[in-house]
Write a protein that holds these residues in place. Sequence first.
Motif, mmCIF file in Angstrom:
data_model
loop_
_atom_site.group_PDB
_atom_site.id
_atom_site.type_symbol
_atom_site.label_atom_id
_atom_site.label_comp_id
_atom_site.label_asym_id
_atom_site.label_seq_id
_atom_site.Cartn_x
_atom_site.Cartn_y
_atom_site.Cartn_z
ATOM 1 N N GLU A 54 0.832 -1.206 0.000
ATOM 2 C CA GLU A 54 0.000 0.000 0.000
ATOM 3 C C GLU A 54 0.865 1.254 0.000
ATOM 4 O OE1 GLU A 54 -3.133 0.201 -0.490
ATOM 5 O OE2 GLU A 54 -3.492 -1.953 -0.476
ATOM 6 N N SER A 55 1.979 1.220 0.724
ATOM 7 C CA SER A 55 2.889 2.372 0.753
ATOM 8 C C SER A 55 3.564 2.561 -0.595
ATOM 9 C CB SER A 55 3.943 2.174 1.851
ATOM 10 O OG SER A 55 3.349 2.105 3.128
ATOM 11 N N ILE A 56 3.952 1.458 -1.238
ATOM 12 C CA ILE A 56 4.561 1.539 -2.567
ATOM 13 C C ILE A 56 3.569 2.122 -3.576
ATOM 14 C CG2 ILE A 56 5.433 0.151 -4.490
ATOM 15 C CD1 ILE A 56 6.627 -1.756 -2.421
ATOM 16 N N THR A 57 2.320 1.663 -3.518
ATOM 17 C CA THR A 57 1.292 2.168 -4.432
ATOM 18 C C THR A 57 1.038 3.652 -4.207
ATOM 19 O OG1 THR A 57 0.242 -0.011 -4.504
ATOM 20 C CG2 THR A 57 -1.086 1.874 -5.197
ATOM 21 N N SER A 58 1.010 4.067 -2.948
ATOM 22 C CA SER A 58 0.794 5.474 -2.628
ATOM 23 C C SER A 58 1.912 6.347 -3.200
ATOM 24 C CB SER A 58 0.707 5.659 -1.109
ATOM 25 O OG SER A 58 0.570 7.021 -0.771
ATOM 26 N N LEU A 59 3.170 5.905 -3.057
ATOM 27 C CA LEU A 59 4.290 6.659 -3.623
ATOM 28 C C LEU A 59 4.211 6.669 -5.148
ATOM 29 C CD1 LEU A 59 6.950 8.195 -3.261
ATOM 30 C CD2 LEU A 59 8.133 5.979 -3.248
ATOM 31 N N HIS A 60 3.861 5.547 -5.728
ATOM 32 C CA HIS A 60 3.709 5.471 -7.187
ATOM 33 C C HIS A 60 2.691 6.485 -7.686
ATOM 34 C CE1 HIS A 60 1.307 3.987 -10.618
ATOM 35 N NE2 HIS A 60 2.473 3.679 -11.152
ATOM 36 N N ASP A 61 1.535 6.572 -7.004
ATOM 37 C CA ASP A 61 0.490 7.502 -7.429
ATOM 38 C C ASP A 61 0.951 8.957 -7.296
ATOM 39 O OD1 ASP A 61 -1.061 5.323 -7.933
ATOM 40 O OD2 ASP A 61 -2.285 5.491 -6.124
#
Length: 284
Positions: A54-61
């Motif tokens: 979830e943290s990786i996805t948030s940074l990606h977005d």
Amino acid sequence: MSWTRVLVAPKALFGFVLALATALFAVDARADGPLGQPHPWQFGLQQGVTPVKESITSLHDLLLIIITAITVLVMGLLLYVIVRFRAGRNPVPSKVSHNTLIEIAWTVLPIAILIVIAIPSFKLLYFVDRVPKADLTIKVTGHQWYWSYEYPDNGNFGFNAVLAPDKKPRLLETDNHVVVPVNANVRVLLTSEDVLHDWFIPSFGVQKEAVTGRINETWFRAEKTGTFYGQCNELCGQNHGFMPIAIDVVSKDDFDKWVADAKKKFASADQPTVKLATASDGAK
């Protein structure tokens, strides 16, 4: 074509790109399709089931928004310069070579963008690298071309997980699955028997190299039950594409039952999977 319409083009282009980006962000395609595996016409990343993912996805977005804004800004400036400073409108070109305000802006703005990116990046790196207190430890060993697993905290049993070519999902299913309890901190110790391998599960946000003669460490905490798939993500030889990973996340009661059955089903893993070199081997 009227130059008035050309001058309006940057604004119209910006509005189109902004509307397109808004529409793309509004459609959360990560929730579509089966959990834990890719699916046809997938848009975006696989749905995450761990805090790390979830943290990786948030940074990606966040990075996607920043890079979209930069692209639109640069494209708009290019179109403005092409129209505003065309030869027909400026028969005598300007000889101005410096502008203090612009020079300060194009220095300060990139620095500010890098700071905005760096803060969540460093937080994420620390979060991924720091292994919390483990509820369960699994040792993973890479081979050409399959994985073997050991459960030192649960009776020290072990098993191999080999590609099951006749089962679906294609090239992702194995004859034996790794099983872990839901909402448990799982510490993963990785090594290799031969060449470099890479243990990669997209839905977990976990990717760690398995290196011969070295133990690497990572972790995950799956917050949803289900079956999750991954693959070796390091070019490791002829059958690199046939090293799938299959993990079942189950309730604590189901995990305890599986452990009891697995102790009977699988042979003891008392002996190390990776053979260590000895003095006699060197003499040979």
